[in-house]
Design a protein around this motif. Sequence first.
Motif, PDB file in Angstrom:
ATOM      1  N   MET A   1       0.847  -1.184   0.000  1.00 37.75           N
ATOM      2  CA  MET A   1       0.000   0.000   0.000  1.00 37.75           C
ATOM      3  C   MET A   1       0.884   1.236   0.000  1.00 37.75           C
ATOM      4  SD  MET A   1      -2.682   0.996   2.904  1.00 37.75           S
ATOM      5  CE  MET A   1      -2.877   2.666   3.337  1.00 37.75           C
ATOM      6  N   THR A   2       0.606   2.143  -0.869  1.00 38.04           N
ATOM      7  CA  THR A   2       1.346   3.398  -0.902  1.00 38.04           C
ATOM      8  C   THR A   2       0.357   4.541  -0.865  1.00 38.04           C
ATOM      9  OG1 THR A   2       1.356   3.546  -3.302  1.00 38.04           O
ATOM     10  CG2 THR A   2       3.212   2.401  -2.279  1.00 38.04           C
ATOM     11  N   SER A   3       0.875   5.681  -0.454  1.00 30.55           N
ATOM     12  CA  SER A   3       0.057   6.886  -0.479  1.00 30.55           C
ATOM     13  C   SER A   3       1.000   8.062  -0.466  1.00 30.55           C
ATOM     14  CB  SER A   3      -0.882   6.929   0.720  1.00 30.55           C
ATOM     15  OG  SER A   3      -0.141   7.036   1.898  1.00 30.55           O
ATOM     16  N   GLY A   4       0.446   9.230  -0.570  1.00 29.32           N
ATOM     17  CA  GLY A   4       1.287  10.403  -0.486  1.00 29.32           C
ATOM     18  C   GLY A   4       1.129  11.301  -1.681  1.00 29.32           C
ATOM     19  N   VAL A   5       2.087  12.192  -1.814  1.00 31.48           N
ATOM     20  CA  VAL A   5       2.047  13.242  -2.807  1.00 31.48           C
ATOM     21  C   VAL A   5       2.968  12.882  -3.957  1.00 31.48           C
ATOM     22  CG1 VAL A   5       2.653  15.654  -3.182  1.00 31.48           C
ATOM     23  CG2 VAL A   5       1.555  14.967  -1.066  1.00 31.48           C
ATOM     24  N   SER A   6       2.549  13.198  -5.157  1.00 32.60           N
ATOM     25  CA  SER A   6       3.390  13.004  -6.333  1.00 32.60           C
ATOM     26  C   SER A   6       4.422  14.129  -6.392  1.00 32.60           C
ATOM     27  CB  SER A   6       2.516  13.092  -7.568  1.00 32.60           C
ATOM     28  OG  SER A   6       2.679  12.031  -8.394  1.00 32.60           O
ATOM     29  N   LEU A   7       5.657  13.769  -6.657  1.00 35.32           N
ATOM     30  CA  LEU A   7       6.736  14.758  -6.709  1.00 35.32           C
ATOM     31  C   LEU A   7       7.072  15.139  -8.135  1.00 35.32           C
ATOM     32  CD1 LEU A   7       9.191  13.172  -4.160  1.00 35.32           C
ATOM     33  CD2 LEU A   7       7.752  15.140  -3.828  1.00 35.32           C
ATOM     34  N   PRO A   8       7.572  16.365  -8.345  1.00 35.19           N
ATOM     35  CA  PRO A   8       8.091  16.697  -9.668  1.00 35.19           C
ATOM     36  C   PRO A   8       9.228  15.730  -9.998  1.00 35.19           C
ATOM     37  CG  PRO A   8       8.027  18.644  -8.242  1.00 35.19           C
ATOM     38  CD  PRO A   8       7.704  17.450  -7.395  1.00 35.19           C
ATOM     39  N   GLU A   9       9.300  15.305 -11.247  1.00 33.58           N
ATOM     40  CA  GLU A   9      10.292  14.297 -11.614  1.00 33.58           C
ATOM     41  C   GLU A   9      11.728  14.773 -11.432  1.00 33.58           C
ATOM     42  OE1 GLU A   9       9.670  12.018 -15.087  1.00 33.58           O
ATOM     43  OE2 GLU A   9       7.513  11.967 -14.807  1.00 33.58           O
ATOM     44  N   ASP A  10      11.976  16.077 -11.446  1.00 32.85           N
ATOM     45  CA  ASP A  10      13.344  16.565 -11.322  1.00 32.85           C
ATOM     46  C   ASP A  10      13.781  16.757  -9.864  1.00 32.85           C
ATOM     47  OD1 ASP A  10      11.629  18.696 -10.865  1.00 32.85           O
ATOM     48  OD2 ASP A  10      12.910  20.150 -11.868  1.00 32.85           O
ATOM     49  N   LEU A  11      12.876  16.545  -8.905  1.00 34.79           N
ATOM     50  CA  LEU A  11      13.236  16.698  -7.502  1.00 34.79           C
ATOM     51  C   LEU A  11      13.910  15.425  -7.019  1.00 34.79           C
ATOM     52  CD1 LEU A  11      13.017  18.422  -4.878  1.00 34.79           C
ATOM     53  CD2 LEU A  11      10.969  17.095  -4.382  1.00 34.79           C
ATOM     54  N   PRO A  12      15.166  15.525  -6.548  1.00 36.07           N
ATOM     55  CA  PRO A  12      15.823  14.310  -6.054  1.00 36.07           C
ATOM     56  C   PRO A  12      15.212  13.853  -4.730  1.00 36.07           C
ATOM     57  CG  PRO A  12      17.240  16.223  -5.717  1.00 36.07           C
ATOM     58  CD  PRO A  12      16.013  16.700  -6.462  1.00 36.07           C
ATOM     59  N   THR A  13      15.063  12.548  -4.593  1.00 38.10           N
ATOM     60  CA  THR A  13      14.539  11.972  -3.360  1.00 38.10           C
ATOM     61  C   THR A  13      15.375  10.760  -2.976  1.00 38.10           C
ATOM     62  OG1 THR A  13      12.969  10.521  -4.510  1.00 38.10           O
ATOM     63  CG2 THR A  13      12.163  12.689  -3.849  1.00 38.10           C
ATOM     64  N   VAL A  14      15.231  10.363  -1.732  1.00 38.38           N
ATOM     65  CA  VAL A  14      15.808   9.115  -1.245  1.00 38.38           C
ATOM     66  C   VAL A  14      14.703   8.365  -0.510  1.00 38.38           C
ATOM     67  CG1 VAL A  14      18.194   9.915  -1.034  1.00 38.38           C
ATOM     68  CG2 VAL A  14      16.628  10.180   0.905  1.00 38.38           C
ATOM     69  N   TRP A  15      14.917   7.085  -0.297  1.00 42.76           N
ATOM     70  CA  TRP A  15      13.981   6.239   0.438  1.00 42.76           C
ATOM     71  C   TRP A  15      14.662   5.798   1.718  1.00 42.76           C
ATOM     72  CZ3 TRP A  15       9.018   4.889  -1.020  1.00 42.76           C
ATOM     73  CH2 TRP A  15       8.614   5.398  -2.268  1.00 42.76           C
ATOM     74  N   VAL A  90       5.618   2.980   2.097  1.00 38.53           N
ATOM     75  CA  VAL A  90       5.089   1.627   2.064  1.00 38.53           C
ATOM     76  C   VAL A  90       5.377   0.949   3.407  1.00 38.53           C
ATOM     77  CG1 VAL A  90       7.146   0.699   0.942  1.00 38.53           C
ATOM     78  CG2 VAL A  90       5.008  -0.542   0.776  1.00 38.53           C
ATOM     79  N   HIS A  91       4.365   0.250   3.929  1.00 39.43           N
ATOM     80  CA  HIS A  91       4.531  -0.510   5.167  1.00 39.43           C
ATOM     81  C   HIS A  91       5.066  -1.890   4.810  1.00 39.43           C
ATOM     82  CE1 HIS A  91       2.300   2.365   7.709  1.00 39.43           C
ATOM     83  NE2 HIS A  91       1.678   2.632   6.563  1.00 39.43           N
ATOM     84  N   VAL A  92       6.055  -2.336   5.574  1.00 36.44           N
ATOM     85  CA  VAL A  92       6.682  -3.628   5.335  1.00 36.44           C
ATOM     86  C   VAL A  92       6.566  -4.456   6.611  1.00 36.44           C
ATOM     87  CG1 VAL A  92       8.845  -4.780   4.730  1.00 36.44           C
ATOM     88  CG2 VAL A  92       8.308  -2.556   3.739  1.00 36.44           C
ATOM     89  N   ASP A  94       7.781  -8.225   8.073  1.00 34.85           N
ATOM     90  CA  ASP A  94       8.588  -9.437   7.882  1.00 34.85           C
ATOM     91  C   ASP A  94       9.136  -9.515   6.458  1.00 34.85           C
ATOM     92  OD1 ASP A  94       9.811 -11.731   8.879  1.00 34.85           O
ATOM     93  OD2 ASP A  94       8.136 -13.017   8.288  1.00 34.85           O
ATOM     94  N   GLY A  95       9.525  -8.357   5.923  1.00 35.32           N
ATOM     95  CA  GLY A  95      10.151  -8.280   4.610  1.00 35.32           C
ATOM     96  C   GLY A  95       9.208  -8.179   3.435  1.00 35.32           C
ATOM     97  N   ALA A  96       7.903  -8.243   3.669  1.00 32.75           N
ATOM     98  CA  ALA A  96       6.926  -8.167   2.578  1.00 32.75           C
ATOM     99  C   ALA A  96       6.074  -6.908   2.703  1.00 32.75           C
ATOM    100  CB  ALA A  96       6.029  -9.401   2.599  1.00 32.75           C
ATOM    101  N   VAL A  97       5.664  -6.378   1.567  1.00 32.27           N
ATOM    102  CA  VAL A  97       4.782  -5.211   1.560  1.00 32.27           C
ATOM    103  C   VAL A  97       3.473  -5.595   2.220  1.00 32.27           C
ATOM    104  CG1 VAL A  97       3.502  -3.606   0.089  1.00 32.27           C
ATOM    105  CG2 VAL A  97       5.834  -4.258  -0.503  1.00 32.27           C
ATOM    106  N   ASP A  98       3.048  -4.772   3.168  1.00 33.45           N
ATOM    107  CA  ASP A  98       1.821  -5.038   3.920  1.00 33.45           C
ATOM    108  C   ASP A  98       0.635  -4.396   3.246  1.00 33.45           C
ATOM    109  OD1 ASP A  98       0.148  -5.854   6.018  1.00 33.45           O
ATOM    110  OD2 ASP A  98       0.515  -4.000   7.129  1.00 33.45           O
TER     111      ASP A  98
END
Length: 98
Positions: A1-15, A90-92, A94-98
């Motif tokens: 499950m994901t949610s949130g805001v879409s970012l401009p493609e040129d904005l650098p991000t990290v996870w 994303v919520h994880v 035991d190693g799997a996407v929840d």
Amino acid sequence: MTSGVSLPEDLPTVWIFHRDGARFASGVFASRADGLSWAAEHRLTGLLTEYPVGEGSYDYAVSRGLFRPSKPHHGKPGHVVDFSPSLDHVHVVDGAVD
């Protein structure tokens, strides 16, 4: 499950991977896929969240109109330090996407 805001493609991000209640993050990744792969390899439980590079989450949200300070504590140190970026995550479990 994901949610949130879409970012401009040129904005650098990290996870960033963070276990619930942990004081420190346990990993920083260039992509969502890299973070999920690492979490799966180690069977981790936590939250993998996208963050903008070069700007604090609170400042990012305020400057783009995603958050409007409306209470006296908004913008104070305790609020800023706990502020979620509200980007993709994303919520994880035991190693799997929840």
